[in-house]
Design a protein around this motif. Sequence first.
Motif, short mmCIF file in Angstrom:
data_model
loop_
_atom_site.label_atom_id
_atom_site.label_comp_id
_atom_site.label_asym_id
_atom_site.label_seq_id
_atom_site.Cartn_x
_atom_site.Cartn_y
_atom_site.Cartn_z
N PHE A 21 3.02 -6.87 12.45
CA PHE A 21 3.66 -5.95 11.51
C PHE A 21 2.89 -4.63 11.49
CE2 PHE A 21 3.88 -4.12 7.20
CZ PHE A 21 5.25 -3.85 7.16
N VAL A 22 3.59 -3.54 11.67
CA VAL A 22 2.98 -2.20 11.69
C VAL A 22 3.51 -1.42 10.49
CG1 VAL A 22 2.64 -0.07 12.98
CG2 VAL A 22 2.85 -2.25 14.20
N PRO A 23 2.68 -1.15 9.49
CA PRO A 23 3.16 -0.42 8.30
C PRO A 23 3.33 1.07 8.59
CG PRO A 23 0.83 -0.88 8.09
CD PRO A 23 1.27 -1.56 9.36
N ARG A 24 3.90 1.77 7.65
CA ARG A 24 4.08 3.22 7.78
C ARG A 24 2.74 3.93 7.85
NH1 ARG A 24 7.87 4.12 2.64
NH2 ARG A 24 6.82 2.18 2.03
N ASP A 25 2.71 5.01 8.62
CA ASP A 25 1.49 5.81 8.74
C ASP A 25 1.28 6.71 7.53
OD1 ASP A 25 0.97 4.71 11.24
OD2 ASP A 25 2.10 6.28 12.29
N ALA A 26 2.35 7.15 6.90
CA ALA A 26 2.24 8.10 5.80
C ALA A 26 3.40 7.89 4.84
CB ALA A 26 2.22 9.54 6.31
N LYS A 262 -0.29 -1.01 3.61
CA LYS A 262 -1.41 -0.29 4.23
C LYS A 262 -2.71 -1.06 4.06
CE LYS A 262 -3.74 4.19 4.15
NZ LYS A 262 -3.80 5.54 3.49
N GLU A 263 -2.90 -1.70 2.89
CA GLU A 263 -4.11 -2.47 2.63
C GLU A 263 -3.97 -3.93 3.08
OE1 GLU A 263 -6.80 -1.05 1.58
OE2 GLU A 263 -5.83 0.91 1.25
N THR A 278 7.81 -6.01 4.74
CA THR A 278 8.84 -5.03 5.06
C THR A 278 8.43 -3.66 4.54
OG1 THR A 278 11.16 -4.42 4.74
CG2 THR A 278 10.08 -5.56 2.93
N ASP A 279 8.98 -2.61 5.14
CA ASP A 279 8.79 -1.25 4.68
C ASP A 279 10.05 -0.69 4.02
OD1 ASP A 279 6.18 -0.37 4.99
OD2 ASP A 279 6.41 -0.01 7.13
#
Length: 376
Positions: A21-26, A262-263, A278-279
């Motif tokens: 899972f890759v979360p949002r960068d910003a 992010k954490e 999920t984002d």
Amino acid sequence: MFRQGFRRGYFATYGGRFPEFVPRDAFNFDNHPHWFIGHMSKGKTKIQQRLKDVNVLLEVRDARAPFSSAQTDMVFALGTNVKRLVVLNKADLVTPSVGLAMRNLIEEAGTPCLLTCASQNKNLIKIKQFAMDNTRAKYPRTLGLMLMVVGLPNVGKSTVVNGLKRIAFATARKQGKESKLVHGVKWTEARAYDEPGVTRDVNFFQLSNQPRLYCYDTPGISLMKKKNDPERNTKLALLKTMPDHMAGVVYMADYLLYRLNKEQLFDYVDELDLPGPTDDVRYLSAHVASLLAHRKKLQLYVSDTTAGAKFFIELWRSGRLGKLCLDHIPDLEEMRKLRLLKTQTEPPGPWGPPRYPETPLGLELDPLRDPLSGCR
């Protein structure tokens, strides 16, 4: 809660504990929530008028944002006769390591600090010990010591005052009928609710008789709007220092989801019976709304994303989605570099930099107190 049908296309594939899972960068801060109403301006004036009578100022902050929740407008113009104690309330909602790190950081900057959980009366007795050890009343038998609690709305100021009174009455009961600890002290407590703006005037309470301790309970005063820092006010809205509709619950839920991902705090996945992180905040809100409707045995045709987002936020506020600190806690090396930058930077001006190097809001930098720089 229990599982229902899911649309797995919203989620990244995962194995184990979601390693792919890759979360949002910003996060896109397209909202700037702010809340400052009439009674705050009047309360600010009354606080400044009564500060001349105060011996100890208790600045109450929320431990989940120890710097963003600092009342910087009220505490930096204190006289030398007023002792200041930073009270990091709701410390049970952050991890012990983070709590100790933020306390040590504030104390290294030269301000005494205390971790508390006022709703459970934890560590509140140390406030009395601090007042007795660090101040001396001019007329101890008649006037005694005067305390004042200040801070942003809904950080727990009235709860701290009530906790101090309850501890005094509980101690007097243990001491027996001959105790004079609360002799003549009224049972009246401050109004304390989990909503911002409940206290609207400066109220006066006696905490104990021997020793004589009094305390001003003050209304929460919001900070003035800072146009170049929308993230700070988003954090404060998430901590409920303003009514939820000022920021919008879906907007706050989206920011909370961004920070949790992010954490890598995925407790919400288990709590809400999701197949993975999920984002997409709207899908998450709709999923929670459908679970709430099923629990209430309602036939749902259009999902109420606002109710789902509100429930998601309240879960985090109650500590059920993991212990997240919204502020970055710099280590001693970072603080040393910030102090050196501030001492070596030219004053802001037409030929110098536009401003000094930025430091965490609510953290005063004193280069003379830096144990790593060798400056004294």
